[in-house]
Design a protein around this motif. Structure first.
Motif, short mmCIF file in Angstrom:
data_model
loop_
_atom_site.label_atom_id
_atom_site.label_comp_id
_atom_site.label_asym_id
_atom_site.label_seq_id
_atom_site.Cartn_x
_atom_site.Cartn_y
_atom_site.Cartn_z
N GLN A 29 -8.32 5.35 -5.17
CA GLN A 29 -8.40 3.95 -5.57
C GLN A 29 -9.74 3.66 -6.25
N SER A 30 -9.67 3.32 -7.53
CA SER A 30 -10.86 2.91 -8.26
C SER A 30 -10.81 1.40 -8.47
N SER A 31 -11.91 0.83 -8.91
CA SER A 31 -11.94 -0.60 -9.19
C SER A 31 -10.94 -0.96 -10.29
N ALA A 32 -10.85 -0.09 -11.31
CA ALA A 32 -9.91 -0.33 -12.41
C ALA A 32 -8.47 -0.21 -11.92
N ASP A 33 -8.21 0.76 -11.05
CA ASP A 33 -6.87 0.90 -10.47
C ASP A 33 -6.49 -0.38 -9.75
N CYS A 34 -7.40 -0.85 -8.89
CA CYS A 34 -7.12 -2.01 -8.07
C CYS A 34 -6.83 -3.23 -8.93
N LYS A 35 -7.61 -3.43 -9.98
CA LYS A 35 -7.41 -4.59 -10.85
C LYS A 35 -6.06 -4.50 -11.57
N ALA A 36 -5.67 -3.29 -11.97
CA ALA A 36 -4.38 -3.12 -12.65
C ALA A 36 -3.23 -3.38 -11.69
N ILE A 37 -3.34 -2.87 -10.47
CA ILE A 37 -2.30 -3.10 -9.46
C ILE A 37 -2.23 -4.58 -9.11
N GLN A 38 -3.39 -5.21 -8.94
CA GLN A 38 -3.44 -6.62 -8.59
C GLN A 38 -2.83 -7.49 -9.69
N ALA A 39 -3.08 -7.14 -10.95
CA ALA A 39 -2.49 -7.89 -12.06
C ALA A 39 -0.97 -7.81 -12.02
N PHE A 40 -0.44 -6.64 -11.70
CA PHE A 40 1.01 -6.46 -11.56
C PHE A 40 1.54 -7.30 -10.41
N GLN A 41 0.84 -7.28 -9.29
CA GLN A 41 1.25 -8.07 -8.13
C GLN A 41 1.24 -9.57 -8.44
N ASN A 42 0.22 -10.04 -9.12
CA ASN A 42 0.14 -11.46 -9.47
C ASN A 42 1.26 -11.86 -10.43
N LYS A 43 1.58 -10.98 -11.36
CA LYS A 43 2.62 -11.28 -12.34
C LYS A 43 3.98 -11.47 -11.68
N HIS A 44 4.23 -10.71 -10.64
CA HIS A 44 5.55 -10.74 -10.01
C HIS A 44 5.57 -11.40 -8.64
N GLY A 45 4.48 -12.05 -8.25
CA GLY A 45 4.45 -12.79 -7.00
C GLY A 45 4.52 -11.92 -5.76
N ILE A 46 3.94 -10.72 -5.83
CA ILE A 46 3.95 -9.80 -4.69
C ILE A 46 2.77 -10.11 -3.79
N ARG A 47 3.03 -10.23 -2.49
CA ARG A 47 1.98 -10.51 -1.52
C ARG A 47 1.96 -9.45 -0.43
N PRO A 48 0.76 -9.05 0.05
CA PRO A 48 -0.54 -9.54 -0.38
C PRO A 48 -0.92 -8.97 -1.75
N ASN A 49 -1.64 -9.75 -2.54
CA ASN A 49 -2.01 -9.38 -3.90
C ASN A 49 -3.46 -8.89 -3.93
N ILE A 50 -3.71 -7.78 -3.22
CA ILE A 50 -5.06 -7.26 -3.10
C ILE A 50 -5.23 -5.92 -3.79
N GLY A 51 -4.23 -5.53 -4.61
CA GLY A 51 -4.34 -4.28 -5.35
C GLY A 51 -4.01 -3.05 -4.54
N TYR A 52 -3.30 -3.23 -3.42
CA TYR A 52 -2.95 -2.12 -2.54
C TYR A 52 -1.61 -1.53 -2.96
N ALA A 53 -1.56 -0.21 -3.12
CA ALA A 53 -0.33 0.47 -3.56
C ALA A 53 0.58 0.73 -2.38
N GLY A 54 1.15 -0.34 -1.85
CA GLY A 54 2.00 -0.25 -0.67
C GLY A 54 3.48 -0.19 -1.02
N PRO A 55 4.35 -0.20 0.00
CA PRO A 55 5.79 -0.03 -0.22
C PRO A 55 6.45 -1.15 -1.01
#
Length: 231
Positions: A58-84
């Motif tokens: 997990q890098s800072s850039a990875d987290c921001k990219a994951i978080q942007a995806f989560q925010n776009k689709h309303g996924i919670r928690p939206n903390i950039g975690y690559a969970g299920p």
């Protein structure tokens, strides 16, 4: 009977928009959420999906990219975690893309009914076909969550209301086409991949809901099959 039917519509269909809209439009607009530094169990798969370097770290850039995806689709928690949940959405997108232009390859939606709207709950896809000819789609849809599943089987569109609004929640349901009790196709102003799903209705984008409105009519068949992931 009309009033009873409308109350049923509200109970099962309209409420599909209430909680998800809060999730999709609430927290992240109010303030930024901190990124996690922890790699998730699906880190490599998520990195590959997002076009990031695939190293499982997990890098800072990875987290921001994951978080942007989560925010776009309303996924919670939206903390950039690559969970299920995050990977589940991505995996579904990949499976939907793989279908291409032959959504009824397995022949599960009837081809002897003429024009029919098909809903594959497993892949969260819908399309309109006429016999074996694809008329429109497939398009991503958002169906009922666990406990509020979109009911399976062969149905018919029995009521259409282009400007339907819930009289209880004052929630708009544009281009509503009801096919089973309070369950209907209708436009929803949120991501079609927003978990966990609707309260039974088949949510669609504005473009797709308008197209379904123009192609379908009262009395047309609807066939729902499969099982939504997580239900």
């Amino acid at each position: 009977m009309g009033d009873i039917r409308r109350r049923g519509v509200v109970a099962l269909g309209v409420t599909a928009l209430v909680a998800p809209l809060t999730l999709a439009l609430g927290t992240t607009q109010a303030h930024a959420v901190s990124c996690t530094t922890t790699a998730g169990p699906y880190q490599k798969q998520v990195e590959k999906f997002l076009g990031r370097p695939v190293d499982g770290k997990q890098s800072s850039a990875d987290c921001k990219a994951i978080q942007a995806f989560q925010n776009k689709h309303g996924i919670r928690p939206n903390i950039g975690y690559a969970g299920p949940v995050t990977w589940g959405v991505m995996d579904l997108m990949l499976k939907q893309k793989a279908v291409g232009t032959n959504p009824n390859k397995a022949g599960k939606c009837p081809v002897n009914k003429g024009r029919i709207a098909c809903v594959d709950l497993t892949l969260q896809l819908s399309w309109i076909q006429d016999g074996s000819r694809l008329v429109y789609g497939p398009v991503p849809v958002r169906t009922g969550r666990d406990g509020y599943e979109t009911r399976t089987g062969l149905k018919k569109i029995y009521w259409r209301n282009i400007d339907h609004v819930s009289t209880i929640y004052d929630v708009p349901m544009p281009y509503s086409q009801f096919f089973d009790g309070g369950q209907a196709f209708h436009q929803a102003s949120l991501s079609m991949w927003n978990p966990p799903g609707s309260h039974g209705c088949v949510n669609m984008t504005t473009t797709d809901a308008k197209k379904y409105w123009s192609l379908l009519k009262k009395g047309d068949d609807v066939y729902v099959y499969g099982r939504k992931p997580g239900t």
